[in-house]
Design a protein around this motif. Structure first.
Motif, PDB file in Angstrom:
ATOM      1  N   PRO A 130       0.735  -1.024   0.068  1.00 45.57           N
ATOM      2  CA  PRO A 130      -0.141   0.131  -0.283  1.00 45.57           C
ATOM      3  C   PRO A 130       0.775   1.195  -0.317  1.00 45.57           C
ATOM      4  O   PRO A 130       2.063   0.923   0.979  1.00 45.57           O
ATOM      5  N   VAL A 131       0.623   2.669  -0.629  1.00 46.31           N
ATOM      6  CA  VAL A 131       1.199   3.736  -0.641  1.00 46.31           C
ATOM      7  C   VAL A 131       0.384   4.326   0.928  1.00 46.31           C
ATOM      8  O   VAL A 131      -1.057   4.658   1.237  1.00 46.31           O
ATOM      9  N   TRP A 132       0.918   4.911   0.971  1.00 46.16           N
ATOM     10  CA  TRP A 132       1.168   6.047   2.066  1.00 46.16           C
ATOM     11  C   TRP A 132       1.569   7.611   2.158  1.00 46.16           C
ATOM     12  O   TRP A 132       3.551   7.259   1.768  1.00 46.16           O
ATOM     13  N   VAL A 133       1.111   8.879   1.877  1.00 49.01           N
ATOM     14  CA  VAL A 133       2.031   9.647   1.446  1.00 49.01           C
ATOM     15  C   VAL A 133       1.689  10.569   3.211  1.00 49.01           C
ATOM     16  O   VAL A 133       0.921  10.329   3.966  1.00 49.01           O
ATOM     17  N   PRO A 134       2.292  10.999   3.822  1.00 46.82           N
ATOM     18  CA  PRO A 134       3.068  11.624   5.047  1.00 46.82           C
ATOM     19  C   PRO A 134       1.480  12.712   4.924  1.00 46.82           C
ATOM     20  O   PRO A 134       1.453  13.195   4.342  1.00 46.82           O
ATOM     21  N   GLY A 135       1.150  11.982   6.473  1.00 46.71           N
ATOM     22  CA  GLY A 135      -0.710  13.695   6.531  1.00 46.71           C
ATOM     23  C   GLY A 135      -1.781  12.514   6.004  1.00 46.71           C
ATOM     24  O   GLY A 135      -2.595  13.060   6.604  1.00 46.71           O
TER      25      GLY A 135
ATOM     26  N   LEU B 289      -3.575   6.369   7.459  1.00 50.63           N
ATOM     27  CA  LEU B 289      -2.821   5.018   7.287  1.00 50.63           C
ATOM     28  C   LEU B 289      -3.909   3.796   7.345  1.00 50.63           C
ATOM     29  O   LEU B 289      -4.370   3.235   7.656  1.00 50.63           O
ATOM     30  N   PRO B 290      -3.105   2.960   6.733  1.00 54.31           N
ATOM     31  CA  PRO B 290      -3.821   1.488   5.775  1.00 54.31           C
ATOM     32  C   PRO B 290      -3.977   1.022   7.848  1.00 54.31           C
ATOM     33  O   PRO B 290      -2.679   0.781   8.216  1.00 54.31           O
ATOM     34  N   ALA B 291      -5.183  -0.293   7.694  1.00 57.16           N
ATOM     35  CA  ALA B 291      -4.770  -1.346   8.616  1.00 57.16           C
ATOM     36  C   ALA B 291      -3.762  -2.015   8.774  1.00 57.16           C
ATOM     37  O   ALA B 291      -3.636  -2.423   8.437  1.00 57.16           O
ATOM     38  N   THR B 292      -3.193  -1.650  10.459  1.00 60.10           N
ATOM     39  CA  THR B 292      -1.978  -3.148  10.413  1.00 60.10           C
ATOM     40  C   THR B 292      -2.415  -3.196  11.497  1.00 60.10           C
ATOM     41  O   THR B 292      -3.739  -2.956  13.066  1.00 60.10           O
ATOM     42  N   GLY B 293      -1.617  -4.184  12.407  1.00 57.46           N
ATOM     43  CA  GLY B 293      -1.192  -4.497  13.729  1.00 57.46           C
ATOM     44  C   GLY B 293      -1.201  -3.281  14.516  1.00 57.46           C
ATOM     45  O   GLY B 293      -1.102  -2.382  14.380  1.00 57.46           O
ATOM     46  N   PRO B 294      -0.477  -3.474  16.360  1.00 51.03           N
ATOM     47  CA  PRO B 294      -0.472  -2.941  16.987  1.00 51.03           C
ATOM     48  C   PRO B 294       1.209  -2.332  16.436  1.00 51.03           C
ATOM     49  O   PRO B 294       2.282  -3.428  16.637  1.00 51.03           O
TER      50      PRO B 294
ATOM     51  N   LEU C  78       4.292   9.904  12.413  1.00 46.74           N
ATOM     52  CA  LEU C  78       4.146   8.632  12.067  1.00 46.74           C
ATOM     53  C   LEU C  78       3.741   7.409  13.327  1.00 46.74           C
ATOM     54  O   LEU C  78       3.013   7.312  13.917  1.00 46.74           O
ATOM     55  N   ALA C  79       4.941   7.914  13.849  1.00 48.64           N
ATOM     56  CA  ALA C  79       5.120   6.655  14.987  1.00 48.64           C
ATOM     57  C   ALA C  79       4.246   7.040  15.865  1.00 48.64           C
ATOM     58  O   ALA C  79       3.598   6.785  17.290  1.00 48.64           O
ATOM     59  N   ARG C  80       4.145   8.553  16.241  1.00 49.36           N
ATOM     60  CA  ARG C  80       3.754   9.361  17.158  1.00 49.36           C
ATOM     61  C   ARG C  80       2.398   9.251  17.145  1.00 49.36           C
ATOM     62  O   ARG C  80       1.373   8.497  18.815  1.00 49.36           O
TER      63      ARG C  80
END
Length: 284
Positions: free
Chosen positions: A49-54, A57-62, A93-95
């Protein structure tokens, strides 16, 4: 898609050369107790999947950690200062997802012409635009943390030459010779290398380390001659006298890394590096 029952390593830059190599290594030897979810910056032909900052976010686990393997390697100073924006985006993103830490990909190029084994406490002195951009990225990471208290912990990886991803491997082709600089002692330049699978192991270890340092040199403990790699690969060498600007050696001191994950002397052997590049899909 990531297994949502396990903590996730969120890999930014998953379609880049290093991102693809790391995923290939983790498919063979998964990082213990964790799954890997890759994100790309641009539309691609894969299922990543593509993610552009801001953006959403596609679903992930923790998410346990964000691996910021993305970066800009060439262009104008303005182009390469994109590394600063990418580092900040990784931290934001991490925050947002509650990750414990971010591993930022820097480079041995920040050291410049230092003599002998270069330690993390040595003053950086980059000699080329790429190294200078990575140093500005490191400083931007520190600035972010001064602005935002708490949040993820940053770990900066000053990575040596990754076997298969550097210029030497890029120039080595079956049946063709490769041009190398001949130093005054008759040998080629020596560099701190690391095989892709060893880099994948280092990342997993630093994600799980209880109290990691701010910066780690990431490489095998010894330097490897570029001529030794070409000879082991069966590629003929065409010699060119080294200019005064040539760097005879870039040797990273990896004592700090060895306290987390020792890489034995075999990790610097040309055959290990060549086999590692092939297994990661970085070299024919």
């Amino acid at each position: 898609m990531a297994d949502r029952t396990q903590p996730t390593l969120l890999l930014l830059g998953a379609t880049g050369k290093l991102g693809r190599a790391l995923q290939a290594c983790w498919r063979v030897a998964p990082p213990g107790g964790m799954t890997v979810a890759g994100l790309a910056r641009r539309r691609n032909s894969s299922d990543i999947p593509v993610w552009v900052p801001g953006g959403p976010l596609p679903a992930t686990g923790p998410v346990r950690a964000v691996i910021a393997a993305w970066g800009v390697t060439s262009g104008t100073r303005e182009d390469m200062d994109g590394n600063i924006a990418l580092a900040r985006a990784a931290l934001d993103l991490a925050r947002e997802v509650g990750a414990e830490r971010v591993l930022h990909f820097s480079s041995a190029a920040v050291y410049g012409r230092g003599e002998g084994p270069l330690g993390e406490e040595d003053d950086p002195d980059p000699q080329a635009p790429y190294g200078a951009s990575k140093l500005r990225m490191e400083n931007a990471v520190d600035d972010w943390h001064r602005t935002f208290e708490g949040g993820p912990r940053s770990v900066i990886l000053r990575i040596g030459n990754v076997a298969g991803a550097d210029m030497l491997f890029g120039n080595m082709r079956a049946g063709q010779s490769v041009t190398l600089h001949r130093l005054p002692d008759g040998t080629a330049p020596r560099r701190s290398y690391i095989a892709p699978a060893d880099l994948a192991r280092v990342i997993a270890a630093l994600v799980q380390a209880p109290d990691p340092a701010r910066i780690y040199n990431v490489a095998a403990p010894a330097v490897t001659g570029m001529d030794a790699i070409a000879t082991e690969a069966g590629v003929p060498i065409r010699w060119q006298e080294a200019p005064e600007t040539a760097l005879p050696q870039v040797w990273l001191n990896t004592d700090r890394l060895a306290a987390v994950l020792p890489l034995g002397p075999q990790s610097a052997q040309p055959r290990h590096l060549i086999d590692g590049a092939r297994q990661a899909g970085l070299w024919p």
